[in-house]
Design an enzyme around this catalytic site. Structure first.
Site, PDB file in Angstrom:
ATOM      1  CB  ILE A  71      -0.972   0.023   1.202  1.00  0.00           C
ATOM      2  CG1 ILE A  71      -0.228  -0.059   2.540  1.00  0.00           C
ATOM      3  CG2 ILE A  71      -1.991  -1.100   1.087  1.00  0.00           C
ATOM      4  CD1 ILE A  71      -1.155   0.018   3.756  1.00  0.00           C
ATOM      5  CG  ASP A  72       0.038   4.420  -2.670  1.00  0.00           C
ATOM      6  OD1 ASP A  72       0.711   3.594  -3.316  1.00  0.00           O
ATOM      7  OD2 ASP A  72      -0.932   5.039  -3.145  1.00  0.00           O
ATOM      8  CB  SER A  73       4.715   6.012   1.656  1.00  0.00           C
ATOM      9  OG  SER A  73       5.224   6.638   2.806  1.00  0.00           O
ATOM     10  NE  ARG A 179      -2.483   8.782  -3.952  1.00  0.00           N
ATOM     11  CZ  ARG A 179      -1.166   8.915  -3.826  1.00  0.00           C
ATOM     12  NH1 ARG A 179      -0.413   7.843  -3.577  1.00  0.00           N
ATOM     13  NH2 ARG A 179      -0.606  10.101  -3.963  1.00  0.00           N
TER      14      ARG A 179
END
Length: 244
Positions: A71-73, A179
């Site tokens: 998952i994104d930072s 997103r």
């Protein structure tokens, strides 16, 4: 899970930190509630990332847990890793076949849809980013070369003026999918510096991986859940949105 690899030194406070994030542990898997700002993986595999901190769980022969998804930072929430090679294969197959079911919470702002729920079935194309990132995803025709099919089911849980709390369920696993789809819908995620207004709207990306449903490597059903963190709840409250 490499064999007979040297184990890097992990500071005791770092080992304590990664262990404090554990929400599920058995002899085959580990699951964490990852905070926003902690990278899952960094260039070179070193530094303050989940991947590097997994050395805190390494065995004496150098074998350690392995990432099976990311998952994104900036995204907080559920992250699962495998402790054995068979477990890694079983979990990776589920992500590849899209049988693992993911649920996210997102705080968004902008042109909130009048509908309560819907599906973004918009193909995405990876292009160079113009906002300080290496790459980003943009809506594209499905027949565009290199475009990737992408589908996200969304439901508005609460709304307040130009803001809403959305539950998003990605049915595909493209980079930045939720997103990019929320931005294409007209209501980018708050704090998104690539697809939205960045720190003008929130101190961090307001996206949280709330739930992951899949098969445990032993064949049983497994549901992993992580409650929204305080900063997410505080931001929602400040906008008049209640997180159930």
């Amino acid at each position: 899970m490499g064999r007979n690899r040297p184990i890097p030194h992990i500071k005791p406070e770092d080992a304590d930190f990664i262990r404090s994030l554990v929400i599920h542990e058995d002899d085959q898997i580990l699951a964490f509630n990852k905070p926003s700002g902690l990278a899952v993986q960094t260039a070179g595999g070193r530094g303050q990332s989940v991947d590097f901190l997994l050395w805190a769980f390494a065995k004496s022969n150098g074998k350690r847990p392995k990432l099976v998804h990311r998952i994104d930072s900036g995204t907080s929430g559920v992250l699962i890793v495998a402790r054995t090679q068979p477990a890694a294969a079983a979990l990776s197959e589920q992500f590849a076949r899209r049988t693992a079911r993911k649920t996210y919470l997102a705080l968004v702002g902008g042109d909130i849809p009048a509908e309560t729920s819907g599906t973004m079935d918009q193909a995405l194309l990876k292009v160079p980013s113009d906002r300080g990132g290496r790459e980003k995803m943009v809506p594209s025709s499905a027949d565009t070369p290199k475009a990737q099919t992408a589908r996200t089911d969304w439901t508005i849980i609460a709304r307040s003026g130009a803001h809403a709390l959305i539950r998003a369920k990605p049915r595909t696993g493209r980079m930045h999918q939720i997103r990019a789809h929320m931005a294409a819908l007209g209501c980018p995620i708050l704090g998104d510096r690539i697809y939205g207004t960045g720190k003008m709207s929130a101190d961090r990306l307001m996206l949280h991986a709330q739930q992951l449903e899949l098969k445990h490597p032993d064949g049983s059903d497994l549901t992993l859940e992580a409650g929204a963190p305080p900063d997410f709840l505080e931001k929602a409250s400040s906008l008049g949105l209640e997180v159930a």
